[in-house]
Design a protein around this motif. Structure first.
Motif, PDB file in Angstrom:
ATOM      1  N   LEU A 209       1.099  -1.168  -0.040  1.00 24.56           N
ATOM      2  CA  LEU A 209       0.194   0.347   0.316  1.00 24.56           C
ATOM      3  C   LEU A 209       1.039   1.360  -0.207  1.00 24.56           C
ATOM      4  N   TYR A 210       2.049   1.522   0.518  1.00 26.11           N
ATOM      5  CA  TYR A 210       2.745   2.433   0.261  1.00 26.11           C
ATOM      6  C   TYR A 210       3.424   3.105  -1.039  1.00 26.11           C
ATOM      7  N   PHE A 211       4.133   1.689  -1.569  1.00 23.32           N
ATOM      8  CA  PHE A 211       4.720   1.871  -3.087  1.00 23.32           C
ATOM      9  C   PHE A 211       3.584   2.252  -3.536  1.00 23.32           C
ATOM     10  N   GLY A 212       2.012   1.556  -3.182  1.00 24.18           N
ATOM     11  CA  GLY A 212       1.324   2.479  -3.972  1.00 24.18           C
ATOM     12  C   GLY A 212       0.251   3.516  -4.034  1.00 24.18           C
ATOM     13  N   PHE A 213       0.602   3.674  -3.000  1.00 23.00           N
ATOM     14  CA  PHE A 213       0.452   5.459  -2.681  1.00 23.00           C
ATOM     15  C   PHE A 213       1.439   6.228  -3.231  1.00 23.00           C
ATOM     16  N   LEU A 214       2.768   5.846  -3.089  1.00 24.79           N
ATOM     17  CA  LEU A 214       4.062   6.489  -4.048  1.00 24.79           C
ATOM     18  C   LEU A 214       3.759   6.478  -5.235  1.00 24.79           C
ATOM     19  N   GLU A 215       2.969   5.665  -5.487  1.00 24.96           N
ATOM     20  CA  GLU A 215       3.255   5.406  -7.267  1.00 24.96           C
ATOM     21  C   GLU A 215       1.997   6.152  -7.859  1.00 24.96           C
ATOM     22  N   TYR A 216       0.681   6.375  -6.403  1.00 26.84           N
ATOM     23  CA  TYR A 216      -0.258   6.837  -7.223  1.00 26.84           C
ATOM     24  C   TYR A 216      -0.559   8.611  -6.904  1.00 26.84           C
ATOM     25  N   PHE A 217       0.657   8.659  -6.172  1.00 24.71           N
ATOM     26  CA  PHE A 217       0.607  10.385  -5.327  1.00 24.71           C
ATOM     27  C   PHE A 217       1.592  11.012  -6.453  1.00 24.71           C
ATOM     28  N   THR A 218       3.086   9.660  -7.402  1.00 23.43           N
ATOM     29  CA  THR A 218       3.613  10.463  -8.620  1.00 23.43           C
ATOM     30  C   THR A 218       2.615  10.935  -9.468  1.00 23.43           C
ATOM     31  N   PHE A 219       1.958   9.455 -10.235  1.00 27.09           N
ATOM     32  CA  PHE A 219       0.760  10.279 -11.560  1.00 27.09           C
ATOM     33  C   PHE A 219      -0.177  11.305 -10.824  1.00 27.09           C
ATOM     34  N   ALA A 220      -0.200  11.483 -10.081  1.00 27.41           N
ATOM     35  CA  ALA A 220      -1.245  12.507  -9.571  1.00 27.41           C
ATOM     36  C   ALA A 220      -0.888  13.676  -9.290  1.00 27.41           C
ATOM     37  N   LEU A 221       0.986  13.955  -9.320  1.00 32.97           N
ATOM     38  CA  LEU A 221       1.694  14.830  -9.707  1.00 32.97           C
ATOM     39  C   LEU A 221       1.876  15.664 -10.534  1.00 32.97           C
ATOM     40  N   VAL A 222       1.504  14.509 -12.049  1.00 32.73           N
ATOM     41  CA  VAL A 222       1.981  15.451 -13.425  1.00 32.73           C
ATOM     42  C   VAL A 222       1.282  15.681 -13.967  1.00 32.73           C
ATOM     43  N   LEU A 257      -7.565  12.851  -3.254  1.00 29.10           N
ATOM     44  CA  LEU A 257      -7.331  12.428  -2.466  1.00 29.10           C
ATOM     45  C   LEU A 257      -8.791  11.238  -2.037  1.00 29.10           C
ATOM     46  N   GLU A 258      -9.887  12.033  -2.311  1.00 27.98           N
ATOM     47  CA  GLU A 258     -10.669  11.364  -2.894  1.00 27.98           C
ATOM     48  C   GLU A 258     -11.188  10.299  -3.943  1.00 27.98           C
ATOM     49  N   LEU A 259     -10.220  10.015  -4.712  1.00 26.56           N
ATOM     50  CA  LEU A 259     -10.026   9.049  -5.447  1.00 26.56           C
ATOM     51  C   LEU A 259      -8.883   8.284  -4.878  1.00 26.56           C
ATOM     52  N   TRP A 260      -8.085   8.848  -4.269  1.00 28.42           N
ATOM     53  CA  TRP A 260      -7.165   7.362  -3.665  1.00 28.42           C
ATOM     54  C   TRP A 260      -7.685   6.504  -2.722  1.00 28.42           C
ATOM     55  N   LEU A 502       6.141  12.088   2.156  1.00 29.48           N
ATOM     56  CA  LEU A 502       5.278  12.662   1.223  1.00 29.48           C
ATOM     57  C   LEU A 502       4.024  13.558   1.943  1.00 29.48           C
ATOM     58  N   PHE A 503       4.241  13.087   2.831  1.00 28.90           N
ATOM     59  CA  PHE A 503       3.492  14.521   4.173  1.00 28.90           C
ATOM     60  C   PHE A 503       3.822  16.198   3.559  1.00 28.90           C
ATOM     61  N   LEU A 504       5.548  15.622   3.907  1.00 30.01           N
ATOM     62  CA  LEU A 504       5.482  17.444   3.113  1.00 30.01           C
ATOM     63  C   LEU A 504       5.799  17.629   2.028  1.00 30.01           C
ATOM     64  N   ALA A 520       6.144  21.068  -8.077  1.00 26.68           N
ATOM     65  CA  ALA A 520       5.798  19.350  -8.670  1.00 26.68           C
ATOM     66  C   ALA A 520       6.498  18.893  -9.366  1.00 26.68           C
ATOM     67  N   VAL A 521       7.719  19.565 -10.152  1.00 23.05           N
ATOM     68  CA  VAL A 521       8.508  18.922 -11.187  1.00 23.05           C
ATOM     69  C   VAL A 521       9.414  18.198 -10.528  1.00 23.05           C
ATOM     70  N   LEU A 522      10.158  18.752  -9.715  1.00 27.44           N
ATOM     71  CA  LEU A 522      10.625  18.661  -8.978  1.00 27.44           C
ATOM     72  C   LEU A 522       9.935  17.118  -7.336  1.00 27.44           C
ATOM     73  N   VAL A 523       8.878  17.267  -7.069  1.00 29.78           N
ATOM     74  CA  VAL A 523       8.326  16.530  -6.411  1.00 29.78           C
ATOM     75  C   VAL A 523       8.591  15.137  -7.499  1.00 29.78           C
ATOM     76  N   VAL A 524       8.053  14.995  -8.557  1.00 29.13           N
ATOM     77  CA  VAL A 524       7.619  13.976  -9.254  1.00 29.13           C
ATOM     78  C   VAL A 524       8.927  13.616  -9.934  1.00 29.13           C
ATOM     79  N   LEU A 525      10.316  14.298  -9.687  1.00 29.65           N
ATOM     80  CA  LEU A 525      11.525  13.284 -10.045  1.00 29.65           C
ATOM     81  C   LEU A 525      12.149  12.779  -8.513  1.00 29.65           C
ATOM     82  N   ASN A 526      11.761  13.979  -7.804  1.00 33.52           N
ATOM     83  CA  ASN A 526      11.593  12.852  -6.268  1.00 33.52           C
ATOM     84  C   ASN A 526      10.954  11.652  -5.948  1.00 33.52           C
ATOM     85  N   ASN A 527       9.928  11.950  -6.765  1.00 35.32           N
ATOM     86  CA  ASN A 527       9.858  10.451  -6.534  1.00 35.32           C
ATOM     87  C   ASN A 527       9.844   8.780  -7.223  1.00 35.32           C
ATOM     88  N   ILE A 528      10.217   9.702  -8.252  1.00 40.19           N
ATOM     89  CA  ILE A 528      10.979   8.553  -9.170  1.00 40.19           C
ATOM     90  C   ILE A 528      12.168   8.380  -8.984  1.00 40.19           C
TER      91      ILE A 528
END
Length: 687
Positions: A209-222, A257-260, A502-504, A520-528
């Motif tokens: 679930l953690y890695f699922g949320f990390l992946e979801y958060f990354t795509f949501a930032l696109v 957040l609701e879709l997650w 991820l919260f911060l 948002a671009v920097l956070v996407v790169l960080n999440n990858i």
């Protein structure tokens, strides 16, 4: 990484799944007593598991701990344990149902004797559960340790842990399965989704679930990143752009957040944890008090006055947290003085070097923030332990509250001050970019490169030692050496720090990305990079953690019903009441709002930024109060829309709701038929 079956003292061959390590100076009578309790049949109060002592290494040394034991179980014992823990598996009709041995052949994938029915992570979780529920009978103390008191019903493992007799219990890796997971997960760079089912199969639902949320958060930032790049490149200094971007922020942070919630509910249902009942919580290993009687369990256990705990919270923990917040504020003021000095030097002599000097205070402040967060974390853990909470959930609630409040204030206070007190958007943009980039670099160094370097040194040292005696093909270690290598690995402390990061990052994007669209671009790169570094750490740096059968992301997520009670269900603590408006609320049922509350703060912050824009101010010339009233009114309207949206989007998809309702109906019908059958048999016996 297991290399073959082991043999119990009774002659039974078994696959070693879990390692139990006792202190090197543990007395022999205590070892013999513990092993007998682990091996004893369940009807005699034992765990009915199989145990073998780990042999010496290839080159035995005096410093090696001889008291390491491999634990496993027979296939039938694991199946009965799966029923005891309430494991959900897929039924033949496609629904997820609680496993029962009497109905085992009706479950999908159960073939023959059920050799491959349970995953290794599930087997290790079952063994951990059986060890944790191993209880004292009529013993008054651990044999050989009169200070390690026992009483009927006391958890043996918890007592051994609290007295330092038991050092650790950890699950073993499985060599071939880990290799396949590593290859599919992080060893090849690919544009595809993570293997969440494989992660869940090997590490359990909590990690997946953690890695699922990390992946979801990354795509949501696109979408934020795609919109932010042109804003940054083409005349983004125009404040009209900020207003449009802030409005988009308001919608984005609510919808994702609701879709997650719906996505995580689908994952949890497919993994069998959505409708799984939570196990009854036992007292923490570190909990202490006067021996008393628990009216719920009917067993003796330590009792500690709640009033005494509250006094510690009110008169020690609360002042300490407030003092730390004051120190954070003081450090922030020093940073502003340094920033003012650097800007003055640059204005007097604008050169290339003075231009670089302008960024130095922000970089230093970002490093100081990370150091303060780390030091405060240790202090918060010490204080929360000293408060002596009975349950692990209560301990985690108070620890999370302390850490989140300080981290939020420490990371975001300077940005709020610059935005709404100084109202300097240029400095806000510069500070946000510097804090974000510096914190990401430091996190990658501390979380990836440093653990990798330390673990690589351990691996090389172990391999060199083994190669003195034999030549190892592909550098594969014997079982004894591999177990000792895994025992020396760092212990994975859970997903709290990962979710906190991820919260911060979510806060940086949702609060102030309209001022710095590239965030948002920097956070996407960080999440990858985070996906690959976290995957590497899980596979090669940390011990394998026990499976966590989680149904959601825990303290970081909340459902509709809880969201509606934001202003009602305050957790009973003065600390929470004082800081709740700053960061988040804790509800009586221990669910906490984190990302949800951050999105609420984001609505307020972005509305305030919109109200401060020159274009909006132009509509209210000479009427500051009217501007404030309109901004507050719009902000309240948007908050109302946000909460309405949480009710319009159900947490659980409709088709899953129907399946859960059908399962509940069938369970009630089966229970009704069972009672009718028992009543009929009873009436026949009376006649």
């Amino acid at each position: 990484m297991m290399q073959g079956p082991s043999v119990d003292s009774s002659g039974c061959r078994f696959t070693p799944l879990v390692v139990v390590e006792l202190a090197s100076d543990t007395k022999e009578e205590a070892i013999a007593w513990l092993l007998s309790r682990i091996r004893d049949p369940q009807q005699n109060g034992g765990a009915e598991l199989l145990v073998e002592q780990l042999g010496p290494g290839v080159e035995a040394q005096e410093k090696e701990n001889p008291h390491m034991f491999l634990v496993g179980a027979s296939r039938q014992r694991l199946l009965s344990g799966a029923e005891d823990v309430g494991l959900f598996k897929e039924f033949n009709d496609g629904s997820m149902r609680g496993f029962t041995c009497s109905n085992k052949h009706n479950f999908k994938d159960f073939q023959g004797d059920g050799d491959d029915f349970l995953s290794m992570a599930e087997c290790q979780y079952i063994i951990k559960h059986e060890l944790d529920t191993l209880r004292a009978k009529d013993e008054t103390h651990v044999p050989g340790y009169t200070q390690a008191k026992l009483y009927p019903g006391k958890s043996i493992i918890r007592r051994l842990l609290s007295k330092g007799i038991l050092i650790q219990i950890f699950p073993l890796h499985e060599k071939e399965e880990l290799k396949r997971l590593c290859f599919n997960w992080y060893k090849k760079v690919k544009l595809s989704l993570q293997p969440l089912d494989d992660i869940r199969h090997y590490y359990g639902e909590g990690q997946a679930l953690y890695f699922g949320f990390l992946e979801y958060f990354t795509f949501a930032l696109v979408p934020m990143a795609l919109i932010g790049v042109p804003y940054y490149l083409f005349d983004w200094e125009d404040y009209d752009k900020y207003v449009i971007f802030a409005v988009f922020n308001l919608i984005w942070c609510t919808v994702i957040l609701e879709l997650w919630k719906r996505f995580s509910a689908s994952l949890a249902y497919s993994w069998g944890t959505l409708s799984r009942k939570k196990a009854f919580e036992e007292p923490r290993p570190g909990f202490h008090g006067v021996l008393g009687f628990n009216p719920v369990t009917g067993r003796g256990e330590p009792l500690y006055p709640n009033a005494k705990r509250q006094l510690r919270i009110y008169f020690v923990s609360l002042p300490f947290v407030l003092l730390c917040l004051y120190l954070s504020l003081y450090v922030m003021m020093i940073y502003f003085q340094m920033e003012g000095w650097a800007l003055t030097v640059h204005d007097q002599d604008p050169t290339f070097w003075t231009g670089i000097l302008v960024f130095i205070p922000s970089i230093i402040y970002a490093v100081v923030i990370e150091v303060m967060n780390l030091i405060y974390r240790y202090a918060a853990e010490f204080l929360t332990e000293w408060e002596n909470h009975r349950l692990e959930s209560s301990y985690q609630n108070h620890l999370v509250l302390k850490v989140l409040v300080f981290n939020f204030f420490n990371c975001f206070a300077s940005l709020f001050y610059i935005a709404f007190v100084m109202q300097d958007m240029v400095l806000l943009r510069q500070s946000l970019a510097t804090l974000l980039i510096t914190s990401q670099i430091l996190n990658q160094l501390m979380e990836a490169f440093l653990p990798y370097w330390l673990q690589r040194r351990r691996n090389k040292r172990m391999i060199r030692k083994v190669q003195k005696r034999r030549s190892l093909e592909y550098k594969e270690l014997p079982l004894a050496e591999q177990v000792r290598l895994e025992a020396d690995m760092s212990t994975y402390l859970g997903t709290f720090d990962d979710y906190l990061e991820l919260f911060l990052l979510f806060g940086y994007v949702s609060l102030f990305s309209c001022v710095y669209p590239l965030s948002a671009v920097l956070v996407v790169l960080n999440n990858i990079t985070e996906v690959y570094s976290d995957a590497f750490k899980m596979c090669c740096v940390f011990k394998r953690p026990f499976s966590d059968p989680a149904a959601n992301i825990g303290v970081w997520q909340v459902s509709h019903a809880k969201t509606a009670s934001l202003c009602v269900n305050y957790y009973d603590s003065l600390l929470q009441q004082l800081v709740v408006d700053l960061i988040f609320l804790i509800l009586k049922d221990r669910l906490q709002l984190a990302f949800e509350t951050m999105s609420v703060i984001a609505v307020v912050t972005n509305c305030a930024l919109i109200g401060m824009s020159p274009q909006v101010r132009a509509y209210f010339p000479g009427s500051e109060m009217q501007l404030i009233l309109w901004t507050v009114a719009i902000e309240h309207g948007l908050l109302a829309f946000k909460f309405i949206l949480t009710f319009l989007i159900p947490d659980v998809p409709k088709h899953i709701q129907i399946k859960l309702a059908r399962l509940e109906f069938e369970s009630l019908e089966a229970l009704k038929k069972k009672k009718m059958r028992e009543a009929s048999e009873f009436s026949k016996s009376v006649q």
